[in-house]
Each structure stands twice: as C-alpha cells, then as structure tokens.
Design an enzyme around this catalytic site. Structure first.
Site, mmCIF file in Angstrom:
data_model
loop_
_atom_site.group_PDB
_atom_site.id
_atom_site.type_symbol
_atom_site.label_atom_id
_atom_site.label_comp_id
_atom_site.label_asym_id
_atom_site.label_seq_id
_atom_site.Cartn_x
_atom_site.Cartn_y
_atom_site.Cartn_z
ATOM 1 N N ASN A 165 63.099 66.149 75.662
ATOM 2 C CA ASN A 165 63.065 64.992 76.558
ATOM 3 C C ASN A 165 64.061 63.920 76.087
ATOM 4 O OD1 ASN A 165 61.640 63.290 78.682
ATOM 5 N ND2 ASN A 165 61.559 61.976 76.865
ATOM 6 N N GLU A 166 64.979 63.542 76.940
ATOM 7 C CA GLU A 166 65.903 62.418 76.707
ATOM 8 C C GLU A 166 66.513 62.411 75.296
ATOM 9 O OE1 GLU A 166 63.834 58.769 77.589
ATOM 10 O OE2 GLU A 166 63.524 59.274 79.683
ATOM 11 N N GLN A 170 51.863 59.948 73.526
ATOM 12 C CA GLN A 170 51.582 58.742 74.298
ATOM 13 C C GLN A 170 50.175 58.730 74.898
ATOM 14 O OE1 GLN A 170 55.657 59.122 76.323
ATOM 15 N NE2 GLN A 170 55.281 56.933 76.411
ATOM 16 N N HIS A 190 59.122 65.747 72.608
ATOM 17 C CA HIS A 190 59.214 64.468 73.341
ATOM 18 C C HIS A 190 59.190 63.332 72.305
ATOM 19 C CE1 HIS A 190 58.341 62.368 77.376
ATOM 20 N NE2 HIS A 190 58.450 61.392 76.491
HETATM 21 O O1 IFM Z 1 57.444 56.249 78.211
HETATM 22 C C1 IFM Z 1 58.758 56.687 78.327
HETATM 23 C C2 IFM Z 1 58.832 58.202 78.198
HETATM 24 O O2 IFM Z 1 58.274 58.637 76.998
HETATM 25 C C3 IFM Z 1 60.281 58.646 78.233
HETATM 26 N N1 IFM Z 1 60.957 58.106 79.375
HETATM 27 C C4 IFM Z 1 60.815 56.704 79.653
HETATM 28 C C5 IFM Z 1 59.342 56.315 79.659
HETATM 29 C C6 IFM Z 1 59.203 54.812 79.975
HETATM 30 O O3 IFM Z 1 59.884 54.072 79.035
#
Ligand code: IFM
Length: 473
Positions: free
Chosen positions: A184-185, A55, A140
């Site tokens: 991550n998530e 990102q 991620h």
């Molecule tokens: O940008 C994302 C991040 O990569 C993961 N959690 C949520 C953020 C906002 O959508």
C-alpha cells in the site's frame, strides 16, 4: 446538368451548418436522456470499504507500537470483524479491502504463528459467507519490530524476509483470496518515514527515501512473481496514492518546474517503471534510484489500485500548500473531485499498455460530523462515472474507511469512518448504501446537499420519487 457553384462565403456557412447538424446528431446518439439523469455504473462494479490491520484490529505489537505510536485496541476489529462485515453487507457492499498484520503472523524471524493464520482464515471465510470479495493487502506501512531492527526497507537484502512471509501467507490463504495487493502506497511510506521523519523509523535522510522507494518497488515485483508461482489464477496488484498537483504560482517557472518534478516522482515514475521494467530517476537533493530490466519488474500488475484524496499546490521551493479558500476536510486537505479525473486520465495510457483494470482502493475524508461526506462521495463518484465513459477501465471503488480508526501519526482524532467506533452509521453510510444497491445514482442527488446531510438516503429517495425517477431494483 450544371451543379450550382457556391461562393466562398456560402461554402463556409454550409460547412458550419453541416458540422453543427452532424455534431447535434452525434451528441444525441451518444448521450441519451437516461444516461444523463442516472449515473449508471457497469454491471458487476465492485463497491466496498477499505481498512488496514494496524489501524483497526487492536492488540498489535510492531515497529509502530515499539516507536511509541501505539494503536492500542484501535477499533477492536480483531474481535468484532463478523459484526463489522455484517454492517458492510447491510451497506450493500460486495467487496472489502483489508490487510494482514505481518507482525502477528511472523512474530520472530522464521517463526510463523499458526493461530494468527487461523484467525485470518476465519476473517476471510466470514467475508465470503457475507458475499464480500476480499482484496487483501500484504503490507500496509507496518512491519515486525525484528524486521525494522534489521534495517527494514533500507537494505535490499531484507526483501527476502518479506518474500518468506508472502510465501507462507499465500500458501496458507490462497483458496480464500482472489485479489492480492502486495504493497500500500510505497512512495508515501518512503517519504513519510525517511524524508519527513514523521513515521518510524523517523529518518530525515532524503536520499534514503528514494532508496527505500526503489526497494519497495523491487519487493513488489518479486512478490508478484512469487504469488503467481504459488497461485497462478491470483490477481495481483499494487496500490499507489495519486495526489493532484498544481503550481502555487502559475507565473513562476520555478513553481511550474517543481510541480512537474513532483508529479513525475510521486505520480508517474512508478507506473513508467512497471510498464517498461526499468527506472532511472535522478532527483535534485534526493539522489538517484535505478532499477534494471533484469529485475523482472516489467508488467508485474494484474490490476492497478489508486488511492485518491486531494490536491496540493507546489511552490518554487517544492513545498506543498493547500489552495487558499479551498473546501477542505478536517485534516485541512482540499476537497477536489476533479483531481481524481485528472489522475485517471494520466493513468489511462499505462492501464492501456498493461491491459489491466483500475480500482479506486481508497477515497474518503476526515469528517466527524459527517457534514461533507455524502457530497464528497457523490462528487467523486460522478467524476469516476465520467472516467468510465471516457474508456478508463475502472472496475471498483472502496471508500476509506468502514469505521473510524488509527490515523497513523495523527492518532484517533481524524474520523474517516462510514461508522464511528461504536458502530453507529453516519448518514453518509446510507447514501453510499443506496448507491451500491442501485449501482449508481440519479444525477440530481448532487444538488440536494442539505437534505442529504440530514436524513441522507430517505431524503434522496423521496426526491427521486417526487421527480418520478425510479431507482432500479
Ligand atoms: O489512513 C490512511 C491509509 O492508511 C492510507 N491511505 C491514506 C489514509 C488516510 O490518510
């Protein structure tokens, strides 16, 4: 001497008055005036911001760029990391959450790029030099294109490739990384990429989403053991998104049932599996996922990472909605700080059983004009403070994000940054700086929205002085 007897009525009132007096005494002892006027965070509280490699870095080729969702130069953090960490330091942060790009480090299967690792060593050294403790995420949402071509997370046997990458990275960087985040998530990724079809590989095969989520959980457990084998002192955690869910129609049994099911699937199942070591989840229309205790998943956490953003309403068909007339961010996500407290309360028994601390590893909003971010921060931190008073072991907070960046399928439009792409601080960055520097904030800051919005910290400080509240140095 004869004790006077009270009538039933007199006895009742004596009991009520006694209870009220005791209650008042307990209340005054529990909440001294100071605590009420200044929301003080525990000593050593971790303050930071979070980013992820794809990102912000720029210049990355991976499965996303190959699929047409190319972040291009992103925020050029690859070249500007030292400047960016300088800003974080000036903002009073004492930690920073970032991720490593697997595709940079292992561009071909089994070929690890020493130059890529050398770069990340410099990045981590710079964080240490600036007094920022690194929290490093290993995965991620992105992977090398070759891994995606092998079937990515759909195939359990591919977990071995992830572990080879983890082994290489942890061996090379362990002296610089006290906190590792495996994933991550994972559940968000599984459903966005395999059920909603919004992220590569754009699948809409619902049963696959559940399988992928199961494989990611297994990958977490195995990576946890591997990291501890290589670096016994490491703190290893998993980061999960938790979204507050409520029925769209409180009178509808279907809406209530769908909310319950989604809460179990998206907010609870993962923690239950990590506490008990087993998972057996049957979801209507999605299929089934099972993890056996022999997989060694039980207790594979040294800390819990929570990403909290919003609340969704669930209708009888299981569709997610935003409450009408809700306060929302520019992405239309409801701003609902109470949800963070609700999620932390739900998490408390799991954190207690696992005996591990909790970090808020992401929280933020898309707000290009910075019209709502200061208030958003204060309100979320106020409920976080409340959670800590309730005995929930929250040890740190990372705002998402340090600077504007590539918001996945949404591109560059949503602006989540404390800074914009030109590294201009948004006013809320100053508010956050004051909070981090003073390890808390005066309660009444919550009610000076308008001033905060314009001359953020200056207004806040001036008000503090006028009111005779001295912030601790
Ligand atoms: O940008 C994302 C991040 O990569 C993961 N959690 C949520 C953020 C906002 O959508």
């Amino acid at each position: 001497m004869k004790t006077p007897r009270l009538s039933k009525k007199q006895g009742f009132w004596a009991a009520v008055l006694g209870a009220a007096a005791l209650g008042l005494l307990a209340y005054r002892q529990r909440k001294p005036a100071k605590l009420m006027s200044f929301l003080d965070f525990p000593e050593g509280f971790v303050w930071g911001a979070a980013t992820s490699a794809y990102q912000v870095e720029g210049g990355i080729s991976n499965d996303w760029s190959a699929a047409g969702l190319d972040a291009g130069q992103a925020a050029d953090h690859y070249h500007r990391y030292a400047e960016d960490f300088g800003h974080a330091q000036e903002m009073g942060h004492n930690a920073h959450r970032l991720s490593l790009e697997w595709a940079r480090i292992e561009p071909e299967p089994g070929r690890f790029d020493d130059a890529a690792i050398a770069h990340y060593r410099h990045v981590l050294q710079d964080l240490h030099a600036k007094g920022l403790t690194p929290f490093v995420t290993l995965w991620h949402f992105t992977q090398p294109q070759w891994f995606a071509q092998l079937g990515g997370w759909q195939r359990e046997e591919n977990i071995a490739s992830f572990l080879a990458y983890v082994r290489y990275v942890v061996t090379a960087l362990q002296d610089l990384v006290p906190y590792w985040i495996t994933l991550n998530e994972p559940i968000v990724y599984a459903f966005q990429a395999y059920e909603e079809g919004l992220w590569p590989p754009f699948e809409k095969e619902r049963s696959q989403a559940l399988q992928v989520a199961g494989h990611l959980l297994l990958a977490h457990g195995r990576a946890f053991h591997l990291i501890h084998e290589l670096q016994p002192q490491a703190q290893v955690g998993l980061v999960k998104n938790m979204t507050a869910l409520a029925p769209a129609q409180v009178w509808s049994p279907l809406s209530l049932l769908a909310t319950r099911l989604q809460h179990r699937l998206f907010n609870e199942a993962c923690w239950q599996a990590l506490v008990s070591g087993k998972l057996s989840l049957k979801v209507p229309q999605l299929g089934e996922v099972k993890i056996d205790p022999s997989e060694g998943l039980k207790g594979t956490l040294d800390f819990i990472g929570i990403n909290y953003y919003t609340r969704n309403l669930v209708n009888g068909r299981g569709e997610l909605r935003t409450r009408r007339k809700a306060r929302t961010s520019e992405l239309g996500w409801e701003i609902y700080p109470e949800g963070l407290l609700q999620m932390l309360r739900q998490l408390k028994p799991y954190a207690r059983k696992l005996k591990v601390p909790v970090y808020i590893t992401e929280n933020g909003l898309a707000d290009a004009q910075d019209a709502q971010r200061s208030q958003f921060l204060l309100e979320h931190l106020a409920v976080l403070w409340q959670a800590i008073q309730e005995g929930i072991p929250v040890k740190g907070y990372f705002h998402w994000s340090l600077m504007d960046n590539f918001e996945w399928a949404e591109g560059f439009e949503p602006r989540f940054g404390l800074m914009d792409m030109s590294r201009r601080w948004r006013p809320s960055a100053e508010v956050y700086r004051e909070i981090a520097r003073h390890n808390g904030f005066p309660l009444y800051w919550l009610s000076i929205k308008r001033k905060l919005r314009r001359r953020a910290s200056a207004a806040a400080l001036q008000h503090s002085h006028q009111k005779g509240i001295t912030l601790k140095e």
